[in-house]
Design a protein around this motif. Structure first.
Motif, PDB file in Angstrom:
ATOM      1  N   SER A 212       0.984  -1.096  -0.058  1.00 34.21           N
ATOM      2  CA  SER A 212       0.035   0.062   0.004  1.00 34.21           C
ATOM      3  C   SER A 212       0.855   1.254  -0.013  1.00 34.21           C
ATOM      4  N   LEU A 213       0.674   2.099  -0.816  1.00 34.79           N
ATOM      5  CA  LEU A 213       1.580   3.287  -0.983  1.00 34.79           C
ATOM      6  C   LEU A 213       0.823   4.480  -1.019  1.00 34.79           C
TER       7      LEU A 213
ATOM      8  N   ARG B 156      -6.894   3.211   5.635  1.00 43.29           N
ATOM      9  CA  ARG B 156      -7.599   2.529   4.623  1.00 43.29           C
ATOM     10  C   ARG B 156      -6.649   1.524   3.774  1.00 43.29           C
ATOM     11  N   ALA B 157      -5.503   1.212   4.175  1.00 45.28           N
ATOM     12  CA  ALA B 157      -4.724   0.505   3.531  1.00 45.28           C
ATOM     13  C   ALA B 157      -4.848  -1.013   3.834  1.00 45.28           C
ATOM     14  N   LYS B 158      -4.829  -1.762   2.608  1.00 41.28           N
ATOM     15  CA  LYS B 158      -4.922  -3.099   2.631  1.00 41.28           C
ATOM     16  C   LYS B 158      -4.038  -4.100   2.553  1.00 41.28           C
ATOM     17  N   GLY B 159      -2.598  -3.539   2.362  1.00 40.16           N
ATOM     18  CA  GLY B 159      -1.602  -4.275   1.512  1.00 40.16           C
ATOM     19  C   GLY B 159      -0.710  -4.931   2.993  1.00 40.16           C
ATOM     20  N   ASN B 160      -0.087  -5.971   2.618  1.00 46.82           N
ATOM     21  CA  ASN B 160       0.840  -6.427   3.605  1.00 46.82           C
ATOM     22  C   ASN B 160       1.927  -5.442   3.951  1.00 46.82           C
ATOM     23  N   TYR B 161       2.591  -4.637   3.292  1.00 46.34           N
ATOM     24  CA  TYR B 161       3.427  -3.593   3.716  1.00 46.34           C
ATOM     25  C   TYR B 161       3.080  -2.128   3.105  1.00 46.34           C
TER      26      TYR B 161
END
Length: 350
Positions: free
Chosen positions: A5-6, A79-84
């Motif tokens: 997630s950026l 709101r991020a959904k990423g692993n990193y």
């Protein structure tokens, strides 16, 4: 669920946000989401974000009332959904191998935090290259406490800026679960200065693993402009709050006594930065600047820090600065700084 997630806080950067996003869209590795957080922009940045999101299904644009950089980062993190997760300033840009390089390392090491280097740019020209002075490799909890934490809290050598610990969050990638499990968030830059430093201290107090690389993957666009625009309002007060937050965080974790010396070295370095800030304000009279320098040097925290900081490995320049501060020679510090600044201007270094 994307791997990365950026998070891009966006505020009045209509000239630069496309450049930043385009550098992300050119990535070799494509399992990522871009979260654009329009922090109440008054230019066309918000509409640019919407257009980018309309054209790319991995870009998400959000709009909120202005709350500052830290607030926008927290908003994006929620709101991020990423692993990193990576935090990227929307007026900077990244190398096209950023994500593939990070993925290759993280896929093997599975660390909580990974550090990498950056390139400072100014008016399209390459300036300085920075990577942390820690050795390349993976560090466990014991090694983080012994090797990383002391020099992320305070400098290896006072007043020596050729060495760098790389404390900005945009030169790190973090496990999102790690941040959430430890409730690590940004404190507003409107309250403290160098909010990145406090955030990274918080992460290092809880991280079980960390990896250091020296890859140069981020381009920091240094656009301060003229000297008169470099003055930071209320820097001294915000630095004091930062130092107090540092101390409070260390005390809560029972680590203040262990890291007391690097803490006080960081304080001295911070107070010197405040003095430099007063010296570089060309629009003020010397009388006003010297009064502010005296206020800094007479501060009880400054006096204590000068007594308890690490002094054994300072070079000659550092020793001069230290004793000017210790003896409270405010006017002499002001004059010497001006001479140094003018000399650099003539050399084209400022």
């Amino acid at each position: 669920m994307p791997y990365f997630s950026l998070i891009l806080p966006v505020y009045n950067v209509e000239k630069y946000v496309k450049r930043c996003v385009n550098s992300l869209l050119r990535q070799e590795y494509t399992d990522y989401e871009i979260i654009l957080v329009d922090d109440g922009s008054t230019d066309s940045s918000g509409s640019i974000c919407d257009k980018l999101a309309d054209k790319n299904n991995n870009i998400f644009a959000y709009h909120k009332e202005n709350g500052g950089l830290s607030d926008a980062r927290n908003y994006g993190m929620d709101r991020a959904k990423g692993n990193y997760i990576l935090f990227i300033d929307s007026d900077d840009w990244v190398d096209e191998k950023l994500l593939i390089s990070l993925h290759n390392h993280l896929n093997k090491s599975n660390v909580d935090i990974l550090k990498f280097g950056f390139q400072k740019m100014q008016e399209g020209n390459y300036k300085n290259t920075f990577f942390s002075y820690f050795n390349i490799g993976v560090y466990d909890r014991r090694q983080i406490e012994e090797t990383i934490l002391p020099y992320m809290i305070g400098p290896k050598r006072l007043f020596c800026y050729e060495q760098n610990a790389c404390k900005s969050v945009w030169s790190h990638v973090y496990s999102l679960n790690f941040l959430r499990e430890n409730n690590i968030r940004f404190v507003s830059e409107r309250e403290i200065l160098n909010e990145d430093y406090l955030f990274n201290l918080h992460t290092l107090l809880y991280a079980k693993s960390l990896e250091v690389t020296h890859y140069i993957l981020y381009y920091y666009d240094y656009r301060e402009g003229s000297l008169s625009k470099r003055y930071i309002t209320n820097e001294f007060e915000r630095k004091l709050k930062l130092h107090r937050e540092y101390k409070l965080l260390l005390e809560r974790n029972g680590l203040f006594e262990r890291y007391e010396t690097p803490y006080y070295s960081e304080c001295v370095d911070g107070f010197y930065a405040c003095i430099s800030n007063e010296c570089c304000c060309w629009n003020e009279t010397s009388k006003y600047a010297v009064q502010n320098i005296k206020k800094i040097l007479n501060c009880k925290e400054c006096e204590i820090s000068l007594l308890k900081c690490k002094r054994s490995n300072m070079n000659l320049k550092g020793k001069v600065i230290y004793w000017l501060m210790r003896l409270k020679f405010a006017y002499l510090m002001y004059i010497l700084y001006k001479i140094y600044a003018i000399s650099n201007i003539k050399k084209g270094q400022v």
